[in-house]
Design a protein around this motif. Structure first.
Motif, short mmCIF file in Angstrom:
data_model
loop_
_atom_site.label_atom_id
_atom_site.label_comp_id
_atom_site.label_asym_id
_atom_site.label_seq_id
_atom_site.Cartn_x
_atom_site.Cartn_y
_atom_site.Cartn_z
N GLN A 125 0.82 -1.28 0.04
CA GLN A 125 -0.12 0.00 0.13
C GLN A 125 1.01 1.37 -0.08
O GLN A 125 0.45 2.33 -0.54
CB GLN A 125 -0.82 0.06 1.04
CG GLN A 125 -1.86 -1.20 0.99
CD GLN A 125 -2.82 -1.04 2.49
OE1 GLN A 125 -2.57 -0.32 3.12
NE2 GLN A 125 -3.81 -2.06 2.50
N GLU B 138 2.29 1.71 -3.49
CA GLU B 138 1.30 2.00 -4.47
C GLU B 138 1.10 3.54 -4.21
O GLU B 138 0.83 4.49 -5.01
CB GLU B 138 -0.21 1.15 -4.35
CG GLU B 138 -0.01 -0.20 -4.84
CD GLU B 138 -1.17 -0.81 -4.41
OE1 GLU B 138 -2.05 -0.48 -3.65
OE2 GLU B 138 -1.14 -1.97 -4.91
N GLU B 139 0.82 3.96 -2.73
CA GLU B 139 0.75 5.35 -2.57
C GLU B 139 1.73 6.29 -2.91
O GLU B 139 1.44 7.59 -3.80
CB GLU B 139 0.44 5.52 -1.13
CG GLU B 139 0.05 7.15 -0.69
CD GLU B 139 -1.06 7.72 -1.16
OE1 GLU B 139 -1.23 9.06 -1.30
OE2 GLU B 139 -1.95 6.81 -1.76
N GLN B 140 3.14 5.87 -2.95
CA GLN B 140 4.02 6.56 -3.52
C GLN B 140 4.25 6.72 -4.91
O GLN B 140 4.50 7.92 -5.50
CB GLN B 140 5.60 5.92 -3.08
CG GLN B 140 5.89 6.10 -1.45
CD GLN B 140 7.00 5.34 -0.97
OE1 GLN B 140 7.34 4.43 -1.86
NE2 GLN B 140 7.39 5.67 0.14
N GLU B 141 3.86 5.83 -5.57
CA GLU B 141 3.55 5.72 -7.22
C GLU B 141 2.59 6.71 -7.52
O GLU B 141 2.70 7.45 -8.47
CB GLU B 141 3.33 4.32 -7.57
CG GLU B 141 3.26 4.02 -8.97
CD GLU B 141 4.62 4.56 -9.83
OE1 GLU B 141 4.60 5.03 -11.07
OE2 GLU B 141 5.61 4.49 -9.13
N ARG B 142 1.31 6.58 -6.79
CA ARG B 142 0.09 7.66 -7.17
C ARG B 142 0.62 8.98 -6.99
O ARG B 142 0.30 9.98 -7.69
CB ARG B 142 -0.93 7.16 -6.26
CG ARG B 142 -2.17 7.96 -6.74
CD ARG B 142 -3.18 7.74 -5.38
NE ARG B 142 -2.96 8.41 -4.37
CZ ARG B 142 -3.18 9.77 -4.09
NH1 ARG B 142 -3.74 10.54 -4.90
NH2 ARG B 142 -2.66 10.20 -2.91
N LEU B 143 1.52 9.15 -5.79
CA LEU B 143 1.78 10.74 -5.78
C LEU B 143 2.71 11.00 -6.67
O LEU B 143 2.74 12.26 -7.04
CB LEU B 143 2.35 10.79 -4.15
CG LEU B 143 2.45 12.03 -3.48
CD1 LEU B 143 1.33 12.75 -3.56
CD2 LEU B 143 3.25 11.91 -2.15
N ARG B 144 3.75 10.24 -7.10
CA ARG B 144 4.84 10.76 -7.97
C ARG B 144 4.02 10.76 -9.37
O ARG B 144 4.27 11.92 -10.02
CB ARG B 144 5.67 9.64 -8.23
CG ARG B 144 6.91 9.56 -7.26
CD ARG B 144 8.08 8.58 -7.66
NE ARG B 144 7.61 7.10 -7.80
CZ ARG B 144 7.62 6.33 -6.82
NH1 ARG B 144 8.23 6.72 -5.82
NH2 ARG B 144 7.35 5.05 -6.84
N ASN B 145 3.03 10.03 -9.56
CA ASN B 145 2.09 10.60 -10.80
C ASN B 145 1.32 11.69 -11.08
O ASN B 145 1.40 12.29 -11.95
CB ASN B 145 1.39 9.13 -11.40
CG ASN B 145 1.88 7.90 -11.61
OD1 ASN B 145 3.16 8.04 -11.93
ND2 ASN B 145 1.26 6.75 -11.12
N LEU B 146 1.09 12.03 -9.81
CA LEU B 146 0.21 13.36 -9.62
C LEU B 146 1.19 14.63 -9.89
O LEU B 146 0.61 15.59 -10.33
CB LEU B 146 -0.67 13.09 -8.23
CG LEU B 146 -1.83 12.21 -8.16
CD1 LEU B 146 -2.43 12.43 -6.90
CD2 LEU B 146 -2.84 12.90 -8.98
#
Length: 245
Positions: free
Chosen positions: A76, A79-87
């Motif tokens: 998790q 996944e959150e780190q990847e989501r933040l990088r994408n944003l």
């Protein structure tokens, strides 16, 4: 009448004849000895009792469950780190100070620190002059609307947050540079104790220096540089005797 012995055996008068009172024609009934306590094994014929099986199974299940929970938690986080990088990567930084104002107004509070660090070179006198200019126009407008009043509050809050944020960032960078210089001085010193005492007199031993040392220790451990990590661990212990947090 049943007799119970202290040995844990229960039997009904072996060799004693009893009669059923309900029978019309009483018939003798012989009762043989019956062992009630199956755990009684004075000779050790059955061997030692096997205990703890359920507890071991429960421990193994709990361990597997905890390991699974840790893996889920790590997943998790990734996944959150990847989501933040994408944003962050998806956001387009404007080229003008006016556009940058809107960019920061659309930035979430928890992301403001990151954006200040990333865009620190853009937060210059020209940018803050643009903020002040718009605030002046809104404050001295002849016909003010509610939207204009709200805009003033937003710009004032943004101005304060960015000014405090840039000051904190600049101070942090200055502390990092100084900490690097001081750590280099300690690591290259021929007399570390004397150097620490000298730096203590100048109030140069602080939390920033300790944080930088911790980062170097972690880096050495990741690189399997055991001797360097051990040396810095000893240095850390010596610093803690004098450090001012």
């Amino acid at each position: 009448m049943a007799i119970t012995l202290s040995l844990g055996l229960s039997f009904s008068g072996a060799g004693v004849t009893t009669y059923r009172k309900t029978s019309a024609f009483p018939k003798p009934t012989s009762y043989t000895t019956k062992i009630r306590c199956i755990g009684w094994d004075p000779e050790g014929v059955l061997g030692p009792p096997s205990t703890g099986h359920i507890a071991r199974r429960e421990f193994q299940q709990r361990l597997q469950k905890d390991a699974g929970a840790r893996e889920d938690f790590k997943r998790q986080i990734l996944e959150e780190q990847e989501r933040l990088r994408n944003l962050r990567a998806a956001r387009v930084v404007p080229d003008t100070p006016a556009g940058l104002i809107e960019y920061f107004l659309d930035t979430e509070a928890q992301e403001l620190e990151f954006e200040i660090a990333r865009l620190r070179p853009r937060l210059d006198d020209e940018f803050f002059a643009c903020v002040k200019f718009e605030l002046g126009q809104l404050r001295f407008a002849v016909n003010k609307t509610q939207d204009m009043e709200d805009r003033v509050l937003e710009l004032e809050a943004l101005q304060k947050a960015l000014q405090e944020g840039t000051e904190a960032y600049d101070k942090l960078q200055t502390n990092i540079v100084k900490a690097r210089e001081r750590l280099t001085k300690i690591l290259t010193s021929k007399d570390i104790k004397a150097t620490l005492l000298e730096m203590l007199e100048r109030n140069e031993l602080n939390k920033s220096l300790l944080t930088l040392l911790d980062e170097n220790i972690a880096s050495a451990q990741r690189s399997n540089q055991k001797e360097a990590a051990d040396f810095m661990e000893k240095l850390r212990g010596a610093m803690l005797k004098y450090i001012t947090v």
